[in-house]
Every structure is written in structure tokens, then in C-alpha cells.
Enzyme design. Structure first.
Site, PDB file in Angstrom:
ATOM      1  N   ALA A   1       0.829  -1.198   0.000  1.00  0.00           N
ATOM      2  CA  ALA A   1       0.000   0.000   0.000  1.00  0.00           C
ATOM      3  C   ALA A   1       0.866   1.252   0.000  1.00  0.00           C
ATOM      4  O   ALA A   1       0.668   2.158  -0.818  1.00  0.00           O
ATOM      5  CB  ALA A   1      -0.936  -0.014   1.206  1.00  0.00           C
TER       6      ALA A   1
ATOM      7  N   ARG B   1     -10.635 -20.368   5.825  1.00  0.00           N
ATOM      8  CA  ARG B   1      -9.571 -20.409   6.829  1.00  0.00           C
ATOM      9  C   ARG B   1     -10.108 -20.536   8.253  1.00  0.00           C
ATOM     10  O   ARG B   1      -9.573 -21.303   9.041  1.00  0.00           O
ATOM     11  CB  ARG B   1      -8.741 -19.132   6.723  1.00  0.00           C
ATOM     12  CG  ARG B   1      -7.962 -19.077   5.439  1.00  0.00           C
ATOM     13  CD  ARG B   1      -7.257 -17.767   5.243  1.00  0.00           C
ATOM     14  NE  ARG B   1      -6.418 -17.856   4.049  1.00  0.00           N
ATOM     15  CZ  ARG B   1      -5.640 -16.885   3.611  1.00  0.00           C
ATOM     16  NH1 ARG B   1      -5.579 -15.738   4.250  1.00  0.00           N
ATOM     17  NH2 ARG B   1      -4.908 -17.058   2.540  1.00  0.00           N
TER      18      ARG B   1
ATOM     19  N   GLU C   1      -3.628  -3.231   4.910  1.00  0.00           N
ATOM     20  CA  GLU C   1      -4.061  -4.006   6.070  1.00  0.00           C
ATOM     21  C   GLU C   1      -4.335  -3.114   7.284  1.00  0.00           C
ATOM     22  O   GLU C   1      -5.131  -3.470   8.155  1.00  0.00           O
ATOM     23  CB  GLU C   1      -3.005  -5.066   6.427  1.00  0.00           C
ATOM     24  CG  GLU C   1      -3.478  -6.038   7.508  1.00  0.00           C
ATOM     25  CD  GLU C   1      -2.438  -7.087   7.896  1.00  0.00           C
ATOM     26  OE1 GLU C   1      -1.403  -7.181   7.214  1.00  0.00           O
ATOM     27  OE2 GLU C   1      -2.676  -7.811   8.872  1.00  0.00           O
TER      28      GLU C   1
END
Lengths: 257, 644, 259
Positions: free
Chosen positions: B43, B336, B431
Site C-alpha cells: 500500500a 480459513r 491491512e
């Protein structure tokens, strides 16, 4: 449970970039063989800290062999006694009880020691800044599938591109040469169609910067290739030489401006 | 109620329309603005490069010795994009839909749609940069199906996709550094945010080599500082990953959203002992061919643990392929969170394997029989090598041992549609923000989000803000806010350096990790979380009274670096617990034992919890205040996930 | 592109000079060896002395030989420059350096091997080239009956005063060759065990120098093609590393033990 061992560490300690530095001996007690080498240093550092002394500074980050931050020359070998791994991937099962381990920083004029085992590798960044890119802006690029690239070429470019920039090649080379590192990036772009536009300028610019940083000259001993944790091959250096000489002897005159 | 500033109009047109509606900065004026980018992962590097290309002056900061080392580099699996190169029915809407569903309907529709929309540009951009993606023999890009997706939309570069993408962004960044448009500060840690008249105008950093506390001014600040998984001490994050920049921004007014949403990744190499410093993830692509099992009985498991028998001594009939048994249609490819929780269940039942009993098997024997060793090696060779390297066990001959580990944090700094936090001028990307993954992130979507934010969203939205402030004057370096904030940072450092107790910072951090893993990990209860809150508060007191921080500020000081980060983790940990306690439902990565179906599956409570929980800091030792952003779903129908 | 530094000031340019001069010296070795094989002819040096005269007086060969001397000097000077730079690239050395784990001994010690070779070359040229051209050499006359091939040889320890240079006369029945007797010079010199030892050492150094140097030169000019790299390494090892040094080394041994 797994085996435990006691080790003697001879570690390079240097307060800062101006300090002369010296080796200091530490005892590493009760080390499990499934510890990683850096975890062993963590344990030693916790001991040192509890004694109120300054812990050993070493560079590390991802601890899974990809960020390229960890370094260390261990018993005369960059990233320690095993091939094809970084220090953070080295486990204590590679050592034996009672062994003396000498731990030194990377040694090169272009990698000055900042503290203890940590060195300044910004010279690598500056080499990349000199030309390790394709001159395109964000947006306005063609569709990704516009130019097919033969799988073997793409794979070869990938092999060169896996360099993690750790500097083990420089550390291993008796001449502290950075040619494996520089050639890996030059190779990646020389192979890919996207890198063609500035192909020859790139080779010249990156080699010039490499020289300016004070790295040594390759004598083709192959130590870099042997110690590279990512298996970057010497053929990259040959390719870099080819690119550079082609640029100098055959391409420069193409443009008369 | 929080305003997400999502533009009106049909979903598919929102971003285009918004791009047109946003104000532009005149090209000649762009060079009069300075933008601070903290963090140089996917990012940060992509944002910094793109903004510099537009003409803004950019300053980048990273704690590593080079921008190239940010932890994005460790992402293995791949990056999703709705290219539909495989002609298998993928589309922007399908990627959007899968992401929303995968996030268990706790993400913002408009953001996710935009993510899916620009995903196709990311691949074009990366290829043009020279990122060597995997290709087919015909020379075109190869795709694989990843993380249980029904279409093959994942682009990859062997097991090193994150590395190649980051090096691509790093190269674009280098180009701008060379041109003088970006000034890169490495081995610099952001320690505080400077606000002038309520807007972000700078940061305070510590030069980690000299200890110098520096002020940097800019017209906007972009936090691209990654996730906070290291609050658990053990995680797949890099050792240096921390929440400090985001947390200090939080304390300056940026709301922190959904902190309890953490992703626990099922295929990690199990812990071996107390010395363990981090956990290593193996790509979840392993579950495409590996079969997960434990022995059917506790007795057999015990014998295994003691080393009396070997895995291959256990007959087929005595093995419990629990994922295949419980989820016949998805089998080993369940998401997950489901895979992780089931592994934990097996271990809790006493059927775990390995010396510690805290692991389950991932077995390739069947795949090797079916495909041959060569094919398996070609597909997973590097992962097998990595496993062998770490465990000294050969996965070609005996099953791997795996166990879940903290991998990704979906929660983060709250941002609106423009990626702006609740502090004007302060943005958060990748994130570090909360925006796109809801309560659970799909495999191969993190890379997509980081690059989407950096390359294709922020260049527009920051421009809109700068055009609106319309002030081309440089930020006043001498504004008292800089001096005040710097003083506060220095005071905090001095407080830390004054700690001369008996516990090392790691001691405290490990304790915090245990608390978080135990009570705020894969399964949570109100009782456990309440207990955890008390434990964390005690631990925080212990830290500030009995921790030991050595040395001085004016040197490379590992002890000080860690202490500052752990101090912030201690505060964050408590907020995570609060958030988890507040969210009395099971969704995505957040599983509340109180909220499950009769079959023991996660039960979402859409009636009461279809909102983003954004927390406002109110001062030391004050409870944080909850703000809700209602999530409105106009384009998808909320369904309970089922993988049966 | 004009901004870039001139090629010869760059590290790669200097390496290129090492490579090209090195390869040139390698080609010379082949010529030198073929000529010197005449030493093994049991003709009292007739062929060898003729060859020696040819090599020192045929103009194209003379030009090449000056190039050769220049190459040796340039190769040595650039080696010195590069080595100095390499030393400067690592001002503080390692306490422990395990070079054998990653590279061959000879590849790391090209400088030492090269220095031995340089000492050898200087001695070698003093022994033969200098003596032949400017110093004292024995003298020999070959009188060959062309009809029968019978040869009469007149050997003198010193050059007669009436010697006006190499002569090859042919009156239709007898060929007379008057020449400096470099052959005997060689034969006498190689009775000295110290000199034989030095020559053997020189050839050992040559062998190790070229086992690395030959293929290294190709790598430096950028020629590392997977189809040809094997053959280059093979030639480097077997031809330049083993065959040529052994053949050269056989000469002093031949004169010391056989003659």
C-alpha cells in the site's frame, strides 16, 4: 524431547558507526536444537538484558527467509554453515554441543557497521534507484496479456527476480563485489519485454552506481552464487557484462543526438 | 452514526461517478503539496510512487533498512483479479460477491465493489512494471484457484507473489526517489501524529540509528503500516510489525474499527517451545492436495505423541479426515476460519499430534500416489523444502504437522470511502485499515487490497482533499503543535527508559500473547473475554512498574524500540477484547461460543450486529466509545455461510 | 546515455581488459608450445635454433610479440589496480573466513598465482630471450650434405668474431647454417636443479591460474551460454590447465633427466 546444547559465542560488538569494535564472548546455555539461530540469539539477549547489559543488536524481520533483513557471518560463512538459506532459516541442529561460534557483521566498505551486527545496506537501494525499474507511471498501461512471454523466459526472469537483497553475495565475495545483486535486477529486465526500452541505459546506470558505492570487482570465484540464499546464478553476471558491453560498444552510437 | 461518504447511485457506477465528482489539483499546484507516507509495503510503496508520479512531493518512512523489506514481501499465494482470463465465469461482480460473502457480510459493499473493479488494473500495472507472474506455455498469464474459490482468478509468482509485487512497487518508488520526488527515510519509526486545527499535518519520528526525534510536516498523512497481529506475540507477521503508528493516530482521534477481527491461518508450522519467536505460514494452496487428519482415538494420538508409533502405522480406518467428514462438499478447502477452528477442536479433544500435541496432520501421501512425486514437487516443492528446513521432517515421507496461527488482521483504523480516517487529512491504506475484508479475508485478497488502495484509490481521493483545503502554503513547521507533540513523544521515551524492573519487554509481550491467544483467539466467550480484560490491565500495570528498558535514546536501542511497541499492544489488546465482548455473534474470524448453530457452526446475528464497530479513544484509562457504521446491503442477500 | 562513465574507467571495463589480455596470452601459449616442442627433436637443436631465429626476426611475429609483452604488462598492471580496489572494498576483514566452503582455492588466489607467474616470466625471459638477443650464447654450425643427409656439427662455447648473424647457405651440395645455439643454452640451463624447480613451480602456477582464468575470461566478456560453457570449462581445465603446463614442464625435466 529434542537435544540441548551449550555454546560459546564470539560476537562482534560495536557501539556505533564510529566505534572501533571488538569481539565479546558469551555463553549460550541450554539451547534446543529446534531453535532457529536468531531465536538462540534472542535467548542470549534475554540473558544479557536481565543482567542489565546492552543486548546484541542484529537485523532481522520476517524470520522466514524472504525479507532479506537478517545477515551475520557465522563461522566464516554468510548466513551460516548451510547452503541456500538465510540466517533466520538456520536451526541450531546444525551445531553441536560445546561448539564455539564466531558471529560477525557483513564486511564491506559499502556496508558500514551501524551497531554490533547491523550494517547499512542503503548502497543497495541507491543502485536500484539508479535504474532498477521500468519507466512507466501508474495507469495507462496495456492489458496484462497483450504481450505473451514464453514461459521459459518468464521463469528465468523470475529466478533473477527472487533476489532478496540481503547482501550475502557481497559478504561472501573476497572482493566485496556486488555484481551478483546488480546483475540479478539487470537480468530480470533484460529478459522481459517490458524492460527493453531502457535496457542498455539501465545496465550502464546501475553499473556506474555500483562502482560509485565502492564495491569490489568480480573475479568469478563463484562464492556469491554458492552462498546466495535464493540461488541466484552466476549466469546473471555474464548477462550483465554482456548488456553493459553491448551498450558501450554497439548501442551508444545508435543515437546521435 | 459514522458517515462512510459512499457516493449515491448504482453500485457499479459509484466509483466512476465519484472519480468525476472529486476535485482535481492543478498540475502546477501539485508540487506545492507534501504527502507523508508511513510504511512502504504494497500500500505505502504503491501510493508513494503513484502520488509522486502525479507531481506531489512525498516523504516515505519505514522502520526497516530498506523499503523493500516490508512484510508484504512474505505473502506467498497470489493476488486475485477479476480478469476472467480463464473463461470460467469470473466477473467483477463475482469477485465482489465472493469477497463480501467471504467477509461474512461485515464489509462495506461500495468499497468491496471498487476493490473488485480496480483489481484488473493492478495486474496490468504489475505486468508493465516487469513483475514476473507465472505463465502458461503459450506465454499468457497463468491462474489458479485459491482458498476455495470456484473460479481461477489468482495470479501468482511461484510461492513468492508478495515479494514480486512488492519489488514491483519498490521499483516504482525507486524511480521517484531517483527523480527527487520522493524522499525516503529508512530505519525511522513514526511515534506520533501532529494535528493542526484538527487536521493531520505531520508526524513525529524517531531515527532508529541516532535516536533523533524529528518532526516532519505534510499536507496529508497516509498510514500504510500493516496489521497488528503481533499483539499475539506469535504470529506469521515479521518481528518488527507493530501497531504503534496506527495506535498513536487512534489516540489522536482516528477511530479504530473492528479490532477483534483477526484471521487465524490454518496451515502454519506448529510451535515447538517457549523460545519460539514467530510462526511460519505455508501457503494454503497446500490444502488443494493435502488431506487434513488426526487419529480417531485419543489413545492412538497419545502413542503418536510419545513416538511409540509413526503416522504411517495408523491404518486408514483409524484416521479421522475431519474436514472431509464434516464438510463433504468443500472438504479440505473450507475457509480459513473453519479449518482453523476445527483443528483447534481436534487438539482440544486430545487428538492432536506431534510432540506437543498441538498440531494436526496435512498428508500428501494420497496426492503423491495420484499425481506422482514429481508433480507434487513441482507444485509444492518450495513449501516442502521450507517445512523440511524448519522441522527436519521430510513431508514426502511423513505427513506435515500444521496448526493455525495469527496471520492477518481485518480490523484496523476506520476509514470512509475515500480511505480518510476520522481525522481530516489522515488516510489509512492496506491491512492497516479495516475496510474491505469484513470479518474474514479471502485468500489472495490482501495483496489486491494493498495495491488497489495505493495505485488506484488514494491518488484520486487525496487530490480531492488537497484541492478542497486549497492552501498551497507549506505547512508551518514552527507551529506549536509540532513542538508540543515532540515533547510528548520525548516524555514517553523517557518514561520507558526509566523502567528498570525485572521483566524484559519480551516477557511481558509473551504474556500478552498468551492472554490474547487463549481468550481472544479462535473461539471466544464473554466470560473469557472479561477475564482477559482484567489480565491485560494487570499486565499493563506490571509493564509500567516492573519492565526493564535498557540503554539510552541516542543509540540503536532494540530494548527501547520493543518497549514502545509493546506498550501500544497492551492498550490495543484491551480494545480488542472490548470489541470481541461487544460483538455477541459469530462472524468470519470472530467465533463466539455463545453464538453457534446446533451443529456447532458459526451463527451470525444480522439483526443486531450488521455494523462496523468503530472505537473512539477518550483518554488514558477511559473506556473507549463505540460508534456504529450501519452496513447496508443493497446488492447481495445475506445468507449464513455453509460449507457442508 | 552519454552521462555514463567511460567504459575503461568502470569495473567491468577493467575486467574486460583482464579478460582480453588473458585470452590473448592463452593463444600465445599454444604457439609457444608448438614451437618449443622442437626441443624434443634429437637433432642437436637444428630445428629449434631455426625456429628461434624465425620467431625473433619475422616481422609479423615481432609485432605480435611486442603486443604480447604489452599484454603481460597490462594484465599485471590492471590486476594490481583491481586488487587494490578490491582490498579497499573490504577495509576490515573477517576474523574467520571460510572461503573453501564456497569457492575454489585457485579462484581466490589468482593474484598470488599471477605473481608467481610474473616472477617466472621475468626469469624465463632473462634466461633465454635476453641472453639470446643481447647476452652470451653458444654458437653452432650445421653442415648438411644434401645428398646423404649426413650432418657435421661444429659447436663453440662462444660466438666467433666473424659471426654476422644467422646464415643459412646452400651451395647445391651442402647446406650450412650458422646460428646462435639457443638449444645448447637451454640444455645447459636445465641442468640447474634450482631452475628446473622454478620452472615446475611456474607451470604449476600456470595450471591453476588458467583452470580458473580461462573460463573466467569468457564469463567476464559475457559469454556464458549453457550450450558452450561446458566445452569452455573443459578446454580451460584439460588444455590450459593440464595439457599445456605438463608439456611445458616436460621440457626442463627432459633436459635434466634425459639429456
Amino acid at each position: 524431547m529434542s537435544g540441548h546444547m551449550n555454546l560459546t559465542l564470539k560476537v562482534w560488538r560495536q557501539k556505533n558507526i564510529n566505534d572501533k569494535g571488538q569481539f565479546v564472548t558469551y555463553q549460550a546455555k541450554d539451547i534446543a536444537d529446534d531453535m532457529s539461530f536468531l531465536e538462540m540469539l534472542d535467548v542470549v539477549n534475554e540473558d544479557i538484558t536481565r543482567k542489565g547489559e546492552d543486548p546484541i543488536y542484529f537485523d532481522h524481520d520476517c524470520r522466514e527467509g524472504i525479507c532479506g533483513m537478517c545477515s551475520l557471518v557465522i563461522n566464516g560463512r554468510p548466513h551460516g554453515p548451510k547452503y541456500g538459506i538465510t540466517t533466520c532459516q538456520l536451526h541450531m541442529r546444525s551445531f553441536h554441543d560445546g561448539q564455539t561460534i564466531v558471529i560477525e557483521p557483513w564486511r564491506a566498505a559499502a556496508f558500514p557497521v551501524l551497531k554490533d551486527l547491523a550494517v547499512d545496506r542503503t548502497s543497495f537501494d541507491r543502485i536500484q534507484q539508479a535504474g532498477g525499474y521500468v519507466n512507466i507511471n501508474t495507469g495507462g498501461v496495456p492489458d496484462a496479456n497483450t504481450i505473451p512471454i514464453p514461459k521459459r523466459v518468464a521463469d528465468e526472469a523470475f529466478e533473477s527476480a527472487t533476489c532478496i537483497g540481503c547482501g550475502a553475495c557481497v559478504a561472501a565475495c573476497k572482493n566485496a563485489s556486488a555484481m551478483l545483486f546488480v546483475s540479478a535486477k539487470i537480468s530480470q529486465f533484460a529478459l522481459l519485454p517490458q524492460g527493453q526500452t531502457e535496457r542498455y541505459e539501465r545496465a550502464q546506470a546501475m553499473v556506474d552506481q555500483m562502482d560509485a558505492e565502492g564495491f569490489g570487482n568480480c573475479t568469478n570465484t563463484g562464492a556469491c552464487e554458492a552462498e546466495c540464499p535464493k540461488g541466484i546464478k552466476l549466469t546473471n553476471i555474464a548477462r550483465m557484462n554482456r548488456e553493459y558491453f553491448t551498450a558501450k560498444f554497439f548501442r551508444q552510437e545508435d543515437i546521435h543526438a | 452514526m459514522l458517515d462512510s461518504k459512499v457516493p449515491a447511485g448504482p453500485l457499479a457506477e459509484k466509483w466512476s461517478k465519484h472519480k468525476f465528482d472529486m476535485k482535481l489539483v492543478n498540475p502546477a499546484n501539485k508540487r506545492k503539496f507534501t504527502i507523508i507516507v508511513v510504511g512502504t509495503g504494497l500500500a505505502g510503496a504503491s501510493a508513494a510512487a503513484s502520488l509522486a508520479e502525479l507531481g506531489y512531493n512525498v516523504k516515505t518512512f519505514c522502520y526497516q533498512d530498506s523499503p523493500r523489506r516490508a512484510h508484504s514481501i512474505a505473502a506467498q499465494g497470489g493476488i486475485n483479479a477479476a480478469k476472467n482470463y480463464q473463461n470460467d465465469g469470473d466477473s467483477v461482480f463475482r469477485l465482489f460477491y465472493d469477497t463480501i460473502k467471504g467477509g461474512d457480510y461485515r464489509a462495506r459493499e461500495a468499497n468491496v465493489y471498487r476493490l473488485a473493479e480496480v483489481s484488473v488494473n493492478i495486474i496490468d500495472q504489475c505486468v508493465a512494471q516487469g513483475v514476473p507472474f507465472a505463465r502458461e506455455y503459450g506465454g499468457l498469464l497463468d491462474n489458479r484457484s485459491f482458498g476455495g474459490a470456484q473460479v481461477s482468478r489468482t495470479f501468482y509468482a511461484r510461492g513468492q507473489t508478495g515479494q514480486q509485487l512488492l519489488l514491483g512497487a519498490y521499483s516504482a518508488l525507486n524511480r521517484q526517489i531517483q527523480k527527487g520526488k520522493v524522499k525516503s527515510y529508512t530505519r525511522h519509526e513514526m511515534l506520533d501524529l501532529v494535528k493542526i486545527d484538527g487536521e493531520a499535518r505531520g508526524i513525529i519520528t524517531r531515527d532508529m540509528v541516532t535516536g533523533k526525534i524529528e518532526s516532519h510536516e505534510g499536507h496529508a498523512v497516509l498510514l500504510c503500516t500493516g496489521g497488528y497481529g503481533n499483539v499475539f506475540f506469535l504470529s506469521t507477521n515479521a518481528m518488527g510489525c507493530n501497531v504503534t503508528a496506527a495506535w498513536r493516530a487512534h489516540k489522536r482521534g482516528a477511530y479504530f474499527a473492528n479490532p477483534c477481527y483477526t484471521q487465524i491461518h490454518p496451515t502454519c508450522i506448529p510451535v515447538t517451545g517457549d523460545h519460539q519467536s514467530k510462526l511460519t505460514l505455508m501457503s494454503e494452496s497446500l490444502r488443494n492436495d493435502g488431506r487434513v487428519w488426526v487419529p480417531k482415538t485419543i489413545e492412538l494420538a497419545e502413542k503418536l505423541r510419545k513416538g511409540e508409533i509413526k503416522p504411517k502405522d495408523i491404518k486408514e480406518d483409524d484416521r479421522d479426515y475431519f474436514l472431509e467428514r464434516k464438510y463433504p462438499s468443500f472438504g479440505n478447502l473450507v475457509p480459513r476460519d473453519v479449518a482453523s477452528r476445527n483443528a483447534k477442536e481436534m487438539v482440544d479433544e486430545g487428538r492432536g499430534v506431534g510432540k506437543t500435541g498441538v498440531a494436526v496432520f496435512l498428508d500428501f501421501a494420497e496426492a503423491i500416489n495420484r499425481l506422482g512425486k514429481d508433480v507434487v514437487e513441482a507444485k509444492y516443492g518450495n513449501l516442502f523444502d521450507m517445512y523440511y528446513q524448519i522441522t527436519d521432517e521430510n513431508p514426502y515421507e511423513q505427513p506435515m504437522r500444521i496448526y493455525p496461527a495469527v496471520h492477518y488482521t481485518m480490523g484496523g483504523v476506520w476509514v470512509d470511502y475515500n480511505l480518510m480516517t476520522t481525522v481530516p487529512g489522515l488516510y489509512c491504506l492496506g491491512e492497516a485499515n479495516f475496510s474491505d475484508h469484513g470479518a474474514n479475508r479471502l485468500g489472495a485478497s490482501a495483496l489486491m487490497q494493498g495495491l488497489s488502495d495505493g495505485y488506484f484509490v488514494i491518488p484520486y481521493t487525496v487530490g480531492d482533499y488537497l484541492a478542497k483545503i486549497g492552501n498551497f502554503k507549506p505547512v508551518d513547521k514552527n507551529h506549536p503543535a509540532f513542538e508540543e507533540t515532540r515533547k510528548e513523544v520525548e516524555n514517553k521515551i523517557n518514561q520507558l527508559l526509566a523502567l528498570k524492573g525485572s521483566k524484559t519487554v519480551d516477557d511481558i509481550h509473551k504474556k500478552l500473547g498468551h492472554i490474547m491467544w487463549e481468550y481472544c483467539g479462535m473461539a471466544r466467550t464473554a466470560e473469557g473475554l472479561t477475564k482477559a480484560k482484567g489480565l491485560i490491565q494487570d499486565l499493563r500495570k506490571e509493564f509500567w512498574s516492573d519492565a526493564c528498558v535498557l540503554g539510552e535514546n541516542e543509540e540503536m536501542n532494540m530494548s527501547l524500540e520493543k518497549a514502545g511497541r509493546v506498550a501500544d499492544f497492551l492498550e490495543l489488546g484491551e480494545l480488542m477484547v472490548d470489541d470481541a465482548l461487544n460483538r455477541n455473534e459469530s462472524c468470519g474470524g470472530h467465533f463466539r461460543l455463545e453464538s453457534q448453530t446446533e451443529e456447532g457452526e458459526a451463527k451470525r446475528d444480522d439483526e443486531n450486529y450488521t455494523y462496523v464497530a468503530a472505537w473512539e479513544y477518550k483518554g488514558d484509562n477511559q473506556p473507549e466509545v463505540l460508534h456504529k457504521e450501519e452496513l447496508v446491503f443493497e446488492n447481495v442477500k445475506l445468507t449464513q455461510r455453509s460449507y457442508k | 546515455m552519454s552521462k555514463s562513465k567511460p567504459v575503461l574507467t568502470s569495473s567491468l571495463g577493467k575486467k574486460l581488459i583482464m579478460s582480453l589480455t588473458g585470452l590473448f596470452l592463452c593463444t600465445f601459449l599454444i604457439v609457444h608450445l608448438i614451437g618449443n616442442l622442437q626441443l624434443f627433436k634429437d637433432d642437436a637443436g637444428y630445428a629449434f635454433n631455426n625456429y628461434a631465429y624465425f620467431m625473433t626476426h619475422f616481422t609479423p611475429i615481432k609485432v605480435v610479440s611486442y603486443l604480447l609483452y604489452l599484454s603481460i604488462i597490462v594484465h599485471a598492471v590492471y590486476a594490481l589496480i583491481l586488487t587494490t580496489k578490491n582490498k579497499a572494498a573490504r577495509p576490515v576483514g573477517y576474523n574467520q573466513y571460510d572461503g573453501k566452503a564456497n569457492s575454489a582455492w585457485n579462484s581466490r588466489n589468482m593474484g598470488i598465482l599471477g605473481t608467481v607467474l610474473l616472477v617466472f616470466i621475468v626469469t624465463h625471459m632473462q634466461n633465454f630471450w635476453y641472453q639470446y638477443k643481447f647476452g652470451s650464447t653458444p654458437y653452432v654450425e650445421y653442415h648438411t650434405e644434401l645428398a646423404t643427409g649426413n650432418q657435421e656439427i661444429i659447436s663453440l662455447d662462444e660466438i666467433p668474431n666473424d659471426y654476422i648473424g644467422y646464415q643459412s647457405l646452400n651451395d647445391g651440395t651442402i647446406e650450412t647454417v650458422k646460428s646462435k645455439d639457443l638449444y645448447r643454452q637451454v640444455a645447459v640451463a636445465f641442468k640447474n636443479p634450482l631452475l628446473v624447480g622454478l620452472y615446475l613451480l611456474g607451470m604449476a602456477a600456470l595450471a591453476f591460474h588458467l583452470i580458473h582464468g580461462f573460463q573466467s575470461a569468457f564469463q567476464t566478456i559475457g559469454f556464458n551460454h549453457k550450450r558452450y560453457v561446458g566445452i569452455i570449462k573443459w578446454i580451460g581445465i584439460w588444455v590450459f590447465g593440464i595439457l599445456i603446463p605438463i608439456a611445458f614442464a616436460a621440457m626442463p625435466l627432459y633436459f635434466y633427466f634425459v639429456k
